[in-house]
Motif scaffolding. Structure first.
Motif, PDB file in Angstrom:
ATOM      1  N   ASP A 177      61.316  42.706  16.866  1.00  0.00           N
ATOM      2  CA  ASP A 177      62.390  43.243  16.332  1.00  0.00           C
ATOM      3  C   ASP A 177      62.300  44.454  17.285  1.00  0.00           C
ATOM      4  O   ASP A 177      63.644  45.283  16.652  1.00  0.00           O
ATOM      5  N   TRP A 178      61.238  45.608  16.947  1.00  0.00           N
ATOM      6  CA  TRP A 178      61.415  46.665  17.251  1.00  0.00           C
ATOM      7  C   TRP A 178      62.493  47.281  17.633  1.00  0.00           C
ATOM      8  O   TRP A 178      62.227  47.232  19.522  1.00  0.00           O
ATOM      9  N   LYS A 179      62.506  48.026  17.538  1.00  0.00           N
ATOM     10  CA  LYS A 179      63.353  49.667  18.225  1.00  0.00           C
ATOM     11  C   LYS A 179      62.814  50.368  17.986  1.00  0.00           C
ATOM     12  O   LYS A 179      62.697  51.329  17.365  1.00  0.00           O
ATOM     13  N   ASP A 180      63.184  51.480  19.258  1.00  0.00           N
ATOM     14  CA  ASP A 180      62.170  52.777  19.234  1.00  0.00           C
ATOM     15  C   ASP A 180      62.994  53.980  17.809  1.00  0.00           C
ATOM     16  O   ASP A 180      64.294  53.919  17.494  1.00  0.00           O
ATOM     17  N   GLY A 181      62.646  54.184  17.294  1.00  0.00           N
ATOM     18  CA  GLY A 181      62.729  54.839  16.239  1.00  0.00           C
ATOM     19  C   GLY A 181      62.447  54.335  14.397  1.00  0.00           C
ATOM     20  O   GLY A 181      62.461  54.065  13.297  1.00  0.00           O
ATOM     21  N   ASP A 182      63.004  52.669  15.144  1.00  0.00           N
ATOM     22  CA  ASP A 182      62.362  51.816  13.484  1.00  0.00           C
ATOM     23  C   ASP A 182      60.910  52.127  13.496  1.00  0.00           C
ATOM     24  O   ASP A 182      59.918  52.675  14.210  1.00  0.00           O
ATOM     25  N   ASP A 183      59.958  51.514  11.786  1.00  0.00           N
ATOM     26  CA  ASP A 183      58.663  51.543  11.158  1.00  0.00           C
ATOM     27  C   ASP A 183      58.151  50.353  12.328  1.00  0.00           C
ATOM     28  O   ASP A 183      58.047  49.608  12.636  1.00  0.00           O
ATOM     29  N   VAL A 184      56.837  51.056  12.016  1.00  0.00           N
ATOM     30  CA  VAL A 184      55.331  50.871  13.314  1.00  0.00           C
ATOM     31  C   VAL A 184      54.690  49.920  12.529  1.00  0.00           C
ATOM     32  O   VAL A 184      54.800  50.440  10.990  1.00  0.00           O
ATOM     33  N   VAL A 185      53.315  49.646  12.759  1.00  0.00           N
ATOM     34  CA  VAL A 185      52.015  48.760  12.294  1.00  0.00           C
ATOM     35  C   VAL A 185      51.154  50.097  12.539  1.00  0.00           C
ATOM     36  O   VAL A 185      50.912  49.454  14.026  1.00  0.00           O
ATOM     37  N   ILE A 186      50.539  50.384  11.934  1.00  0.00           N
ATOM     38  CA  ILE A 186      48.652  50.462  12.359  1.00  0.00           C
ATOM     39  C   ILE A 186      47.653  49.930  12.516  1.00  0.00           C
ATOM     40  O   ILE A 186      47.897  48.323  11.996  1.00  0.00           O
ATOM     41  N   VAL A 187      47.173  49.599  14.205  1.00  0.00           N
ATOM     42  CA  VAL A 187      46.521  48.385  14.583  1.00  0.00           C
ATOM     43  C   VAL A 187      45.531  48.332  13.706  1.00  0.00           C
ATOM     44  O   VAL A 187      44.729  49.298  13.030  1.00  0.00           O
ATOM     45  N   PRO A 188      45.058  47.414  13.711  1.00  0.00           N
ATOM     46  CA  PRO A 188      43.760  46.601  12.708  1.00  0.00           C
ATOM     47  C   PRO A 188      43.025  47.566  12.845  1.00  0.00           C
ATOM     48  O   PRO A 188      42.137  47.669  11.706  1.00  0.00           O
ATOM     49  N   SER A 189      42.579  48.078  14.160  1.00  0.00           N
ATOM     50  CA  SER A 189      41.364  48.203  14.048  1.00  0.00           C
ATOM     51  C   SER A 189      40.936  49.638  13.822  1.00  0.00           C
ATOM     52  O   SER A 189      39.807  50.513  13.390  1.00  0.00           O
ATOM     53  N   LEU A 190      41.815  50.381  13.676  1.00  0.00           N
ATOM     54  CA  LEU A 190      42.025  51.441  13.016  1.00  0.00           C
ATOM     55  C   LEU A 190      41.222  51.693  11.337  1.00  0.00           C
ATOM     56  O   LEU A 190      42.789  51.406  10.456  1.00  0.00           O
ATOM     57  N   GLN A 191      40.633  52.093  10.901  1.00  0.00           N
ATOM     58  CA  GLN A 191      39.615  52.046   9.937  1.00  0.00           C
ATOM     59  C   GLN A 191      39.037  53.382   9.133  1.00  0.00           C
ATOM     60  O   GLN A 191      39.045  52.778   7.951  1.00  0.00           O
ATOM     61  N   ASP A 192      38.794  54.154  10.127  1.00  0.00           N
ATOM     62  CA  ASP A 192      38.487  55.111   9.197  1.00  0.00           C
ATOM     63  C   ASP A 192      39.437  56.547   7.787  1.00  0.00           C
ATOM     64  O   ASP A 192      40.652  56.740   8.909  1.00  0.00           O
TER      65      ASP A 192
END
Length: 213
Positions: A171-186
C-alpha cells in the motif's frame, strides 16, 4: 511466442499507428515506456482509459515515461475514435495508438487470449525501462478498467529501486516510508545512502524515509 517474463527484452517491431509508422525501440529511445492494450475502439471502458492517459500526460512526462496504446483496429478507425475520446473525455490524445490489424505486435506480446476472446486483445500493461527490459506486467479482462494511479505508483516504485536501492511495502504511496533492499549490507554504503537512518524492525526489515523526499 511464449508469454513475456520479467527481465525479458521487450520485442522490437515496426507497426502503423495513429501518428505514423512506429519503430518501437527507436521511438522509445532512452525513456521508460508503458505499452497498454485495449480490446477495441469505440468501446466504453477503453474510451475512459485513453482519456485518462491523455489527462495524465504531464505526470507521465515528469517521470520520463512514454505511453503507447495498441489494439487490432486499423488507423482510420483509430483517428475517428480519437476525435470521439477528445470530445467525450474533454482531453487531447497526444500519444500513439498502434494499429495492429495484422496482429503482429499482439502476437509478439501475447495479447490475444483465446479463452477470453479470439478476436480482441486483453487489457495488458507492460512497464519497459530505458534498457528495453520488461520490468512489470498487469493483465485485466475487457470489463475491468485499469487504475492509472496504480500505473504511476508502479513506475515510481521501479524508479526508486533503480536509483536508491529501496523497495516499496504494501500500500505504499509516494512519500511514504520504504524498505532497504536485503542485498545492501555494506555499512559504509548504507550510511551514505540513508543519512536519515533506518529502523531495523528485523535484520531483513529496515524501514527508512523515502530517500528522494
Amino acid at each position: 511466442m511464449a508469454t513475456l517474463r520479467l527481465g525479458d527484452i521487450a520485442p522490437d517491431f515496426t507497426q502503423e499507428s495513429s501518428q505514423g509508422p512506429i519503430r518501437f525501440h527507436e521511438w522509445a529511445g532512452d525513456s521508460w515506456v508503458i505499452l497498454f492494450s485495449h480490446p477495441a475502439d469505440f468501446t466504453p471502458v477503453c474510451t475512459t482509459e485513453l482519456g485518462r492517459t491523455a489527462a495524465l500526460g504531464g505526470e507521465f512526462a515528469r517521470r520520463g515515461v512514454k505511453p503507447i496504446a495498441i489494439s487490432v483496429d486499423p488507423v482510420d478507425k483509430h483517428q475517428q475514435w480519437i476525435a470521439d475520446i477528445n470530445e467525450t473525455q474533454n482531453t487531447t490524445v497526444n500519444f500513439p495508438i498502434l494499429a495492429d490489424a495484422d496482429r503482429k505486435v499482439s502476437e509478439l506480446y501475447d495479447l490475444i487470449h483465446p479463452n477470453a476472446s479470439a478476436t480482441a486483445t486483453v487489457r495488458s500493461v507492460f512497464f519497459i525501462d530505458p534498457k528495453k527490459t520488461v520490468r512489470a506486467t498487469l493483465t485485466y479482462p475487457a470489463s475491468t478498467g485499469r487504475n492509472f494511479d496504480e500505473l504511476l505508483r508502479v513506475v515510481d516504485s521501479l524508479q526508486l529501486t533503480d536509483s536508491h536501492k529501496v523497495a516499496t511495502p504494501a500500500d505504499w504511496k509516494d512519500g511514504d516510508d520504504v524498505v532497504i533492499v536485503p542485498s545492501l549490507q555494506d555499512p559504509a554504503e548504507l550510511k551514505e545512502r540513508f543519512p536519515k537512518g533506518w529502523n531495523a524492525v528485523r535484520p531483513y526489515l529496515r524501514v527508512t524515509p523515502q530517500p528522494n523526499k
